[in-house]
Design a protein around this motif. Structure first.
Motif, mmCIF file in Angstrom:
data_model
loop_
_atom_site.group_PDB
_atom_site.id
_atom_site.type_symbol
_atom_site.label_atom_id
_atom_site.label_comp_id
_atom_site.label_asym_id
_atom_site.label_seq_id
_atom_site.Cartn_x
_atom_site.Cartn_y
_atom_site.Cartn_z
ATOM 1 N N GLY A 149 -8.692 -8.906 -39.113
ATOM 2 C CA GLY A 149 -9.547 -8.161 -40.028
ATOM 3 C C GLY A 149 -9.068 -6.770 -40.356
ATOM 4 O O GLY A 149 -9.689 -6.077 -41.151
ATOM 5 N N SER A 150 -7.941 -6.337 -39.787
ATOM 6 C CA SER A 150 -7.503 -4.971 -40.058
ATOM 7 C C SER A 150 -6.743 -4.866 -41.381
ATOM 8 O O SER A 150 -6.641 -3.788 -41.944
ATOM 9 C CB SER A 150 -6.647 -4.436 -38.905
ATOM 10 N N VAL A 151 -6.230 -5.969 -41.875
ATOM 11 C CA VAL A 151 -5.545 -5.952 -43.169
ATOM 12 C C VAL A 151 -6.271 -6.896 -44.126
ATOM 13 O O VAL A 151 -6.672 -7.990 -43.738
ATOM 14 C CB VAL A 151 -4.080 -6.440 -43.026
ATOM 15 N N GLN A 152 -6.464 -6.455 -45.359
ATOM 16 C CA GLN A 152 -7.097 -7.292 -46.359
ATOM 17 C C GLN A 152 -6.082 -7.654 -47.431
ATOM 18 O O GLN A 152 -5.278 -6.812 -47.839
ATOM 19 C CB GLN A 152 -8.248 -6.538 -47.036
ATOM 20 N N LEU A 153 -6.160 -8.887 -47.846
ATOM 21 C CA LEU A 153 -5.336 -9.325 -48.961
ATOM 22 C C LEU A 153 -6.305 -9.626 -50.101
ATOM 23 O O LEU A 153 -7.119 -10.528 -50.006
ATOM 24 C CB LEU A 153 -4.567 -10.581 -48.560
ATOM 25 N N LEU A 154 -6.252 -8.810 -51.161
ATOM 26 C CA LEU A 154 -7.246 -8.916 -52.216
ATOM 27 C C LEU A 154 -6.599 -9.326 -53.517
ATOM 28 O O LEU A 154 -5.471 -8.968 -53.801
ATOM 29 C CB LEU A 154 -7.930 -7.575 -52.440
ATOM 30 N N SER A 155 -7.369 -10.054 -54.308
ATOM 31 C CA SER A 155 -6.859 -10.466 -55.607
ATOM 32 C C SER A 155 -7.699 -9.832 -56.708
ATOM 33 O O SER A 155 -8.923 -9.793 -56.614
ATOM 34 C CB SER A 155 -6.925 -11.986 -55.698
ATOM 35 N N VAL B 209 -4.016 -4.097 -48.319
ATOM 36 C CA VAL B 209 -4.543 -2.762 -48.078
ATOM 37 C C VAL B 209 -5.181 -2.752 -46.692
ATOM 38 O O VAL B 209 -5.703 -3.771 -46.243
ATOM 39 C CB VAL B 209 -5.554 -2.366 -49.183
ATOM 40 N N GLY B 210 -5.101 -1.620 -46.008
ATOM 41 C CA GLY B 210 -5.768 -1.502 -44.714
ATOM 42 C C GLY B 210 -7.272 -1.571 -44.912
ATOM 43 O O GLY B 210 -7.790 -1.015 -45.884
ATOM 44 N N SER B 211 -7.982 -2.277 -44.004
ATOM 45 C CA SER B 211 -9.411 -2.473 -44.205
ATOM 46 C C SER B 211 -10.161 -1.157 -44.319
ATOM 47 O O SER B 211 -11.203 -1.082 -44.973
ATOM 48 C CB SER B 211 -9.993 -3.295 -43.060
ATOM 49 N N ALA B 212 -9.639 -0.110 -43.705
ATOM 50 C CA ALA B 212 -10.313 1.188 -43.730
ATOM 51 C C ALA B 212 -10.395 1.756 -45.143
ATOM 52 O O ALA B 212 -11.280 2.556 -45.447
ATOM 53 C CB ALA B 212 -9.595 2.160 -42.810
ATOM 54 N N TYR B 213 -9.463 1.362 -45.997
ATOM 55 C CA TYR B 213 -9.432 1.935 -47.349
ATOM 56 C C TYR B 213 -10.124 1.049 -48.381
ATOM 57 O O TYR B 213 -10.046 1.302 -49.574
ATOM 58 C CB TYR B 213 -7.981 2.157 -47.787
#
Lengths: 479, 459
Positions: free
Chosen positions: B151-157, B213-217
């Motif tokens: 869950g620390s990295v998100q892959l978004l479309s 993107v890092g989940s924090a952002y």
């Protein structure tokens, strides 16, 4: 139809019943009072009836159809009401045959409507017999017979189905005998704990046992004219409230909780239980506010009376007819809802009211979504359409019966309020009503014809109409 | 490797194709000769006609030499039994079975294991598809969202809209136009063709991209991108699902839990009744999903989401187009056939879930155990994502990324070192023990695996 088999079974039940009469006989013997001979006579007569039916007239049935089941249950309740009246008549506490029969039927059906007064000075044997009748009738004497006699196992389910209240009847265990046993164990356990609690709270043992039997049976007979109010103890009232609520819960649910390492969450998962508790809570609040506002009674009395009427018990601690108007109307309405299915309580049962309510909501949804597939649901379970239909039918029959009986009672020369409330109190197995049959009065003053009709209403209510009405349909008797 | 696949349905077919393509010896068993013929015609595999759980059939299909068994017939019971037979009689080392019934799945931990039902991995395609649909509903402005590395990295479309701050920007300048948020574009779609972009690629309106993107952002990113794409839900969210299959059931059940008002339109009367019985608050409507009167009766124009999940691709696509005409903001379309999934994008439907890709990806992920942890497919199955651990002996370690010779069409999307997430540039260095998130074209996946010295391992 298997008439000799039916007679045999009625005989067996009479033997049970006669046997149980020996207990008050014993009490009378110990107390060395004159009722000993009367009770001995009644017990012998009942036992003799039973013996004759079993040995000579009847024949043990090999197989019971469900028609036989209905017939046996309906006849049994009539027969046992009749036999149970013998002590009242022979001792002479009741003046007429009708009074004795009324008292006996009121006990067995756990109605708790009485024609007797001067209970405080009445012989212990009589008081005990009244309480015992309620206790035997509470869980059902036929269910008891099924539990004790394995030979009833085959047709036992038919009898069980015809006697226990509720729209859907489940077997808790693989064998009906075991189910009946489980129900009676829970019932017995509850009674013992209740009696101990009463005794610890200050009742003497005789009062404690009697009141425990009548509380757990949701009956409402007391050993005092002033009912529970005689003790003037808030603690005793609260114990009674607790056990009335407990006995009004479906015993299947108690079984599930006991079986599940005493996890009380199982109660809350049950929709009927939640509805039952909400109804009790809301009715209490709605009644408590005006009573508190007008300062007409203590709040713990309000709680006790609300629970007592709403569970159809019928104990009283104070005269609720003195409360502000409107509160009585509400009590009158909740009497009809009653307790949960599969409990010892009466009324139409919470689950039926809940189902009708849900069905109504479903119809409204259908107007919004004309093509939707809509089922009536309880929790996650879908309720089959035929069950919902049966509930509708029950509701209509119940109301028709109520209105017709109320009209007949009024015609025997009773005023409107008394006729309406007495019929409601008897049909729902509550006991005290309003007007001349309110908590401060009793049914003695009603005309004999009225009492006879009400007696019929009590048995009709206890057997939930269908079991009784099925006998009146000509088709039932056709081969 | 010798692989035995039971069931030549949609799932079995696709897995077989995939595994055969990767150079494995695949045998496919099914009781329907017609379906098997389709398999035999299209790929280089052995086919055996017969009941999947019968020992003789398994023997004929070469179970004695098989190292991996994938039981993917339509029946849970057949699958379980086949695994038992393969275990007891043929000693097949690894067994995977498709189980759809939730009742079995609830007890999976105690039911499946060495001493119980010998199933090493349970796969449930419908659940995978449902999960991916739910993921798309959760992130409202993104078209797809996947989590990696716990869950620390998100892959978004995202779809690049004409008004978006990304339109006309080249990959090189992406961080700048996002207000300094570190993000890496790992996949780019133009004219229905997915590629791994290089630094000079320019984003045009109408393109779709995947970025890490890092989940924090995440919140900052959405804030920057909220150029008319986000949907605000006022009050209760309303979702219309067309088709009442198993995926629809799982999706509806999950949505019910989060308080969403669900409407399901199912064509089959019997199935509609089943759904109505098993769902609590959802409204189940028996009717035609393309019936205008019915759709308007159920207020399709006021829905927040429209999900087309029937078995029929054509109905799904047409239904979605109708929903689009009624201006439903968010549309998810289930499409099974590859040819359609490209087409659908061209006719202007944004969000497509292809059931077979989600399933195949999850199965491949289980097969490629070892040092590769996460695996899923992107962009109509043209690209794959891998999360791999960099070993000390690996060639990628301790060298700046720009000096590494990556296979064509592959990119490092993120480097995870402990709790720290780095979105890399050319100067970043992978240290031993780092987890690396890579995106690669399907043709390059094998080479990428090679870079991380990953062999096909079991156990």
């Amino acid at each position: 139809m298997h008439i000799r088999g039916v007679i045999w079974l009625l005989g067996v039940l009479s033997l049970f019943y006669g046997g149980s009469m020996l207990l008050p006989t014993l009490v009378a013997l110990i107390n060395a009072s004159g009722e000993f001979y009367h009770f001995l006579f009644a017990a012998c007569l009942t036992l003799l009836t039973g013996l004759l039916s079993v040995r000579y007239i009847g024949e043990q049935p090999q197989h019971l159809t469900h028609r036989d089941g209905f017939l046996i249950v309906a006849l049994a309740w009539l027969t046992l009401s009749l036999l149970g009246a013998i002590p009242f008549l022979s001792i002479g506490v009741c003046e007429s045959v009708v009074d004795a029969l009324f008292e006996s039927a009121s006990g067995l059906t756990t109605t708790g409507a009485t024609v007797l007064s001067g209970l405080d000075t009445m012989p212990h044997a009589i008081l005990l017999w009244r309480s015992m009748q309620e206790w035997l009738g509470g869980m059902g004497i036929i269910v008891l017979a099924v539990a004790i006699m394995p030979l009833l196992g085959v047709g036992g389910m038919q009898l069980f189905r015809a006697e226990t209240p509720g729209p859907v009847k489940d077997k808790l265990t693989a064998r009906v005998t075991e189910t009946a046993k489980v129900l009676w164990y829970i019932y017995l356990l509850m009674t013992v704990i209740c009696a101990a609690a009463y005794a610890l709270a200050g009742m003497n043992w005789f009062d404690a046992i009697n009141h425990a039997m009548c509380t757990v049976a949701i009956g409402g007979f007391s050993t005092h004219d002033a009912s529970m109010g005689w003790f003037h103890s808030t603690l005793i009232e609260m114990i009674a409230v607790f056990f009335m609520v407990l006995a009004g819960i479906n015993f299947t649910l108690h079984f599930a909780v006991l079986n599940n390492r005493f996890s009380p969450q199982a109660y809350w998962k049950d929709e009927e239980f939640r509805a039952y508790i909400y109804i009790l809570g809301v009715v209490f609040v709605v009644i408590a506010v005006p009573v508190w506002w007008s300062d007409s009674d203590d709040l713990h009395h309000v709680l006790f009376n609300v629970v007592s009427v709403a569970t159809t018990t019928g104990f009283a601690v104070s005269d609720y007819s003195q409360w502000p108007p409107g509160t009585n109307m509400l009590l009158f309405v909740v009497m009809f809802i009653g307790a949960c299915a599969g409990s010892t309580g009466g009324g139409m049962k919470v689950i039926r009211v809940l189902l009708l309510f849900r069905q109504g909501l479903g119809e409204i949804r259908r107007m919004i979504h004309p093509h939707a597939v809509i089922y009536t649901k309880l929790g996650e379970q879908t309720v089959e359409a035929n069950v919902v239909q049966a509930v509708w039918g029950f509701f209509v029959l119940y109301m028709v019966c109520y209105l017709m009986i109320a009209v007949i009672v009024a015609m025997t020369g009773v005023d409107l309020l008394t006729a309406m409330s007495a019929t409601a109190a008897c049909l729902t197995n509550t006991g005290p009503g309003f007007g001349h049959v309110g908590p401060a009065d009793n049914y003695a003053a009603l005309p004999a014809a009225g009492k006879s009709v009400l007696m019929f209403a009590m048995i009709l209510g206890r057997l939930e109409i269908y079991t009784f009405f099925v006998l009146l349909v000509p088709e039932f008797w056709r081969k | 490797m010798n692989i035995l696949i039971l069931g030549a349905g949609e799932v079995g077919y696709h897995i077989a194709e995939r595994l055969a393509h990767e150079g494995n010896n695949v045998s496919v068993v099914d009781r329907d000769p017609v379906r098997l013929k389709r398999v035999a015609d299209n790929m280089d595999v052995r086919t055996v006609v017969g009941e999947a759980s019968h020992p003789s059939v398994l023997a004929r299909a070469g179970a004695a030499d098989a190292e991996l068994l994938i039981a993917a017939t339509a029946s849970d019971e057949s699958n379980m039994l086949a695994c038992q037979v393969a275990h007891s009689l043929f000693r097949v080392t690894t067994k995977m079975a498709r189980i759809r019934d939730t009742d079995y799945m609830e007890h999976r931990n105690r039911l499946f294991g060495r001493d119980d039902l010998p199933i090493d991995t349970v796969i449930s395609p419908e659940k995978e598809a449902a999960k991916s649909i739910l993921r798309r509903l959760q992130v409202s402005s993104a078209m797809d969202a996947q989590e990696f590395s716990g869950g620390s990295v998100q892959l978004l479309s995202f779809k690049v809209t004409p008004k978006s701050c990304l339109a006309g920007i080249s990959i090189r300048d992406i961080s700048e136009s996002l207000g300094g948020i570190k993000a890496c574009v790992v996949a780019h779609e133009h004219n229905a063709l997915w590629r791994v972009p290089d630094a000079n690629t320019t984003l045009l309106a109408g393109d779709s991209i995947y970025l890490t993107v890092g989940s924090a952002y995440l919140d900052d990113l959405f804030h920057h991108l909220s150029g008319g794409v986000t949907t605000e839900y006022r009050g209760r969210r309303h979702v219309m699902i067309v088709g009442g299959g198993h995926i629809a059931y799982i999706v509806a059940k999950e949505l019910e839990k989060s308080g969403v008002q669900v409407r399901i339109i199912e064509h089959n009367d019997k199935r509609a009744k089943w759904m109505a019985r098993h769902l609590e608050h959802s409204v189940v409507i028996a009717g035609d999903a393309l019936d205008q009167v019915l759709l308007e009766e159920e207020n399709i124009d006021e829905m927040d989401d429209y999900i087309a999940l029937t078995n029929d691709d054509e109905t799904n696509i047409l239904g979605s187009l109708i929903a689009k005409r009624y201006k439903v903001p968010h549309i998810v379309t289930l499409v099974n056939r590859t040819i359609y999934s490209r087409l659908v994008r061209e006719i202007g439907l944004d969000i497509v879930v292809s059931a077979r890709f989600t399933t195949a990806a999850s199965i491949l992920q289980h097969i490629r155990k070892g040092k590769i942890y996460g695996m899923s497919s992107l962009g109509d199955g043209m690209l794959e994502v891998l999360e791999a651990e960099a070993m000390k002996t690996s060639a990628v370690v301790n060298v700046p990324l720009r000096e590494l010779n990556f296979p064509p069409q592959s990119v490092v999307g993120a480097i995870i070192r402990g709790d720290q997430v780095m979105i890399p540039d050319g100067d970043s260095v992978i240290a031993p023990g780092d987890h690396v998130l890579m995106v690669a074209h399907t043709d390059s996946v094998r080479d990428v695996e090679g870079m991380f010295e990953v062999s096909l391992e079991f156990f």
